[in-house]
Design a protein around this motif. Structure first.
Motif, short mmCIF file in Angstrom:
data_model
loop_
_atom_site.label_atom_id
_atom_site.label_comp_id
_atom_site.label_asym_id
_atom_site.label_seq_id
_atom_site.Cartn_x
_atom_site.Cartn_y
_atom_site.Cartn_z
N CYS A 171 0.84 -1.20 0.00
CA CYS A 171 0.00 0.00 0.00
C CYS A 171 0.88 1.25 0.00
O CYS A 171 1.98 1.26 0.56
CB CYS A 171 -0.90 0.02 1.23
N PRO A 187 -4.34 -3.73 8.40
CA PRO A 187 -5.28 -3.65 7.27
C PRO A 187 -6.73 -3.37 7.67
O PRO A 187 -7.47 -2.74 6.91
CB PRO A 187 -5.14 -5.03 6.61
N PHE A 211 -2.74 -9.21 1.59
CA PHE A 211 -1.95 -8.90 2.77
C PHE A 211 -1.45 -10.20 3.39
O PHE A 211 -2.12 -11.23 3.34
CB PHE A 211 -2.79 -8.14 3.82
#
Length: 308
Positions: A171, A187, A211
């Motif tokens: 990210c 997250p 993730f």
């Protein structure tokens, strides 16, 4: 005179093979580096010599006739044999040279290959690179591509392949956005942030965000106020303060280096190794292909070093 007739037929068969595969005289001419009228005339002469019509032509389409379909696969074999002869001749030269046709997806082409081409040309000035960017897979053999760089699983067993450098899916956000809204540390915290999604052009589906949490990989799709269908648009939105988005590290690397983007949730980033260079068997001994593959690995490794 017999040699001249044979040469005309050979030229016509090559033009016919390429036009039949690509469905267009214009596309066939582009791949053969000749004019559309030359392709048309070669095929017309071939039809006259064979005494059959190979195509049904309209103003909008070019379709093989039943006789054309029967002959097309054999013409393709001839074309591939001619290309193999050409590649063997090129391999006999010590210095890489000639035109190298490279196909890649838009993100890889724009962010990795195109910036690397000037240095590649400085090292190998006799090689002219023809870079073709498209997010759709192309048939390397039929379209005369020497090397392609692809993301994802490979199904074409006719191709040779080489894994390139690994990359991260991570990210990113702009420093200004993080200063105003804070930095998430898990997250699950993304639900209270502005996020930007990437939509696949090929399917219209939104790309899931991967993730690594503990010992397992998970995927989620945040409810985003913005969705775009190109990585360049995603990065531009993030740089402008649009929120948090996920991207391959090789795309974000130059923006991180300039301080325009900052990695977010990097402890949960997922490492991937599904970027692969592929090339036809007939290009195995091409010196230009060989040096370009080595240079590609170097270029990806440099991008990985910048983004880590």
């Amino acid at each position: 005179m017999k040699e001249q007739i044979a040469l005309e037929r050979l030229t016509g068969l090559i033009a016919f093979a390429r036009a039949g595969s690509m469905g267009s005289y214009t596309a066939a001419a582009r791949s053969l580096a000749i004019s559309p009228s030359a392709v048309s005339k070669s095929i017309q002469r071939l039809e006259q010599n064979l005494g059959v019509s190979l195509f049904t032509r309209t103003t909008r389409s070019l379709k093989l006739t039943p006789e054309g379909r029967d002959l097309h696969e054999r013409a393709l074999l001839l074309l591939r044999a001619a290309e193999e002869i050409e590649q063997l001749a090129k391999a006999a030269r010590a210095e890489p040279s000639g035109t190298l046709r490279v196909a890649a997806s838009m993100p890889i082409g724009i962010h990795v290959i195109a910036p690397a081409l000037p240095e590649f040309r400085r090292r190998h000035p006799e090689v002219m690179v023809d870079l073709r960017l498209n997010d759709q897979f192309v048939d390397l053999v039929e379209e005369g591509i020497d090397v392609a760089v692809r993301i994802g699983n490979l199904a074409d067993t006719r191709l040779l392949s080489r894994k390139l450098a690994r990359h991260l899916m991570c990210c990113y956000a702009s420093p200004a956005y993080l200063a105003a809204r804070g930095t998430p540390y898990h997250p699950n915290e993304l639900q209270v942030h502005e996020t930007v999604n990437l939509r696949y052009q090929s399917t219209g589906h939104v790309m899931p965000w991967p993730f690594r949490i503990g010992d397992r990989d998970i995927e989620m799709v945040p409810a985003s106020g913005i969705a775009v269908d190109a990585s360049e648009a995603l990065i531009a939105t993030l740089v402008a303060g649009g929120g948090i988005g996920i991207s391959a590290s090789f795309v974000a690397a130059p923006y991180v280096a300039r301080g325009e983007l900052v990695p977010v949730l990097s402890d949960y980033a997922v490492e991937r190794d599904n970027i692969t260079a592929v090339w036809p068997q007939s290009r195995r001994s091409n010196p230009a292909v060989r040096v370009f593959l080595s240079y590609l690995q170097e270029a990806f490794q440099e991008r990985r070093a910048v983004s880590d």
